[in-house]
Design a protein around this motif. Sequence first.
Motif, PDB file in Angstrom:
ATOM      1  N   GLY A  28     -12.702  -1.404  -5.411  1.00 21.37           N
ATOM      2  CA  GLY A  28     -12.002  -0.728  -4.322  1.00 21.37           C
ATOM      3  C   GLY A  28     -11.246  -1.704  -3.448  1.00 21.37           C
ATOM      4  N   PHE A  29     -10.744  -1.204  -2.297  1.00 18.17           N
ATOM      5  CA  PHE A  29     -10.092  -2.131  -1.378  1.00 18.17           C
ATOM      6  C   PHE A  29     -11.184  -2.743  -0.512  1.00 18.17           C
ATOM      7  N   ASP A  30     -11.015  -4.016  -0.209  1.00 15.66           N
ATOM      8  CA  ASP A  30     -12.100  -4.777   0.394  1.00 15.66           C
ATOM      9  C   ASP A  30     -12.023  -4.913   1.913  1.00 15.66           C
ATOM     10  N   ILE A  31     -10.835  -5.138   2.430  1.00 19.75           N
ATOM     11  CA  ILE A  31     -10.683  -5.353   3.877  1.00 19.75           C
ATOM     12  C   ILE A  31      -9.520  -4.494   4.353  1.00 19.75           C
ATOM     13  N   PRO A  32      -9.772  -3.460   5.133  1.00 23.64           N
ATOM     14  CA  PRO A  32      -8.674  -2.591   5.572  1.00 23.64           C
ATOM     15  C   PRO A  32      -7.863  -3.239   6.692  1.00 23.64           C
ATOM     16  N   PRO A  33      -6.605  -2.838   6.826  1.00 21.89           N
ATOM     17  CA  PRO A  33      -5.783  -3.349   7.915  1.00 21.89           C
ATOM     18  C   PRO A  33      -6.338  -2.950   9.283  1.00 21.89           C
ATOM     19  N   GLY A  34      -6.150  -3.824  10.239  1.00 20.21           N
ATOM     20  CA  GLY A  34      -6.552  -3.568  11.621  1.00 20.21           C
ATOM     21  C   GLY A  34      -6.069  -4.698  12.511  1.00 20.21           C
ATOM     22  N   GLU A  35      -5.542  -4.348  13.678  1.00 24.09           N
ATOM     23  CA  GLU A  35      -5.069  -5.362  14.614  1.00 24.09           C
ATOM     24  C   GLU A  35      -6.246  -6.027  15.314  1.00 24.09           C
ATOM     25  N   GLY A  36      -6.112  -7.311  15.576  1.00 25.58           N
ATOM     26  CA  GLY A  36      -7.165  -8.040  16.268  1.00 25.58           C
ATOM     27  C   GLY A  36      -8.424  -8.111  15.430  1.00 25.58           C
ATOM     28  N   TRP A  37      -9.568  -8.238  16.108  1.00 28.55           N
ATOM     29  CA  TRP A  37     -10.848  -8.333  15.403  1.00 28.55           C
ATOM     30  C   TRP A  37     -11.308  -6.981  14.896  1.00 28.55           C
ATOM     31  N   GLN A  38     -11.919  -6.969  13.733  1.00 33.24           N
ATOM     32  CA  GLN A  38     -12.562  -5.784  13.192  1.00 33.24           C
ATOM     33  C   GLN A  38     -13.847  -6.209  12.504  1.00 33.24           C
ATOM     34  N   TYR A  39     -14.743  -5.269  12.352  1.00 36.33           N
ATOM     35  CA  TYR A  39     -15.998  -5.515  11.648  1.00 36.33           C
ATOM     36  C   TYR A  39     -16.094  -4.463  10.570  1.00 36.33           C
ATOM     37  N   TRP A  40     -16.134  -4.880   9.312  1.00 34.30           N
ATOM     38  CA  TRP A  40     -16.020  -3.964   8.191  1.00 34.30           C
ATOM     39  C   TRP A  40     -17.213  -4.108   7.270  1.00 34.30           C
ATOM     40  N   MET A  41     -17.670  -2.999   6.725  1.00 36.70           N
ATOM     41  CA  MET A  41     -18.748  -3.010   5.744  1.00 36.70           C
ATOM     42  C   MET A  41     -18.186  -2.632   4.379  1.00 36.70           C
ATOM     43  N   ASP A  42     -18.617  -3.345   3.347  1.00 40.56           N
ATOM     44  CA  ASP A  42     -18.178  -3.067   1.984  1.00 40.56           C
ATOM     45  C   ASP A  42     -19.399  -3.100   1.069  1.00 40.56           C
ATOM     46  N   THR A  43     -19.578  -2.043   0.286  1.00 40.96           N
ATOM     47  CA  THR A  43     -20.709  -2.030  -0.646  1.00 40.96           C
ATOM     48  C   THR A  43     -20.436  -2.977  -1.807  1.00 40.96           C
ATOM     49  N   ILE A  44     -21.501  -3.509  -2.365  1.00 42.05           N
ATOM     50  CA  ILE A  44     -21.387  -4.405  -3.511  1.00 42.05           C
ATOM     51  C   ILE A  44     -21.743  -3.590  -4.745  1.00 42.05           C
ATOM     52  N   ALA A  45     -20.708  -3.231  -5.506  1.00 42.67           N
ATOM     53  CA  ALA A  45     -20.895  -2.437  -6.720  1.00 42.67           C
ATOM     54  C   ALA A  45     -20.121  -3.105  -7.840  1.00 42.67           C
ATOM     55  N   GLY A  46     -20.676  -3.114  -9.013  1.00 39.08           N
ATOM     56  CA  GLY A  46     -19.985  -3.685 -10.152  1.00 39.08           C
ATOM     57  C   GLY A  46     -20.154  -5.195 -10.272  1.00 39.08           C
TER      58      GLY A  46
END
Length: 129
Positions: free
Chosen positions: A73-91
């Motif tokens: 999938g896509f790993d890091i979505p766009p966002g201005e400034g700081w963001q905190y993102w969660m991504d599952t580890i599959a595959g």
Amino acid sequence: MHADYATVSVQELLAPDETALDLPWATFVGDHGKSHTFEVPATNPTDSYLEIQAYDVAEYGHQIMLNDEPLSGFDIPPGEGWQYWMDTIAGSPLRPGENRLRFERDGATDDAFAVGTVVVHWRTDSPEE
């Protein structure tokens, strides 16, 4: 079952050139980040995911590589400034012992962004050490 985690300090600027963002704390790495290792002291890590501090991401095409395999999938979505993102580890599952984490910038864009700290989480039925 119990949960465990590893903290990985990345501190990298992924950009077409080192002047793209004024971030003195981040090491310029161009399109390919350095390989960061962390330990998984479990024989059977499951239900894993990571949480990422990212700064000023403008495009979707960047990759998170785990043990030289891209996460799905896509790993890091766009966002201005700081963001905190969660991504599952599959595959590309975590493995017992040493694991490697690396970020790749989509070189087809002029996007420049930074990665701060990553926390990798997993569950295990291994006895706590």
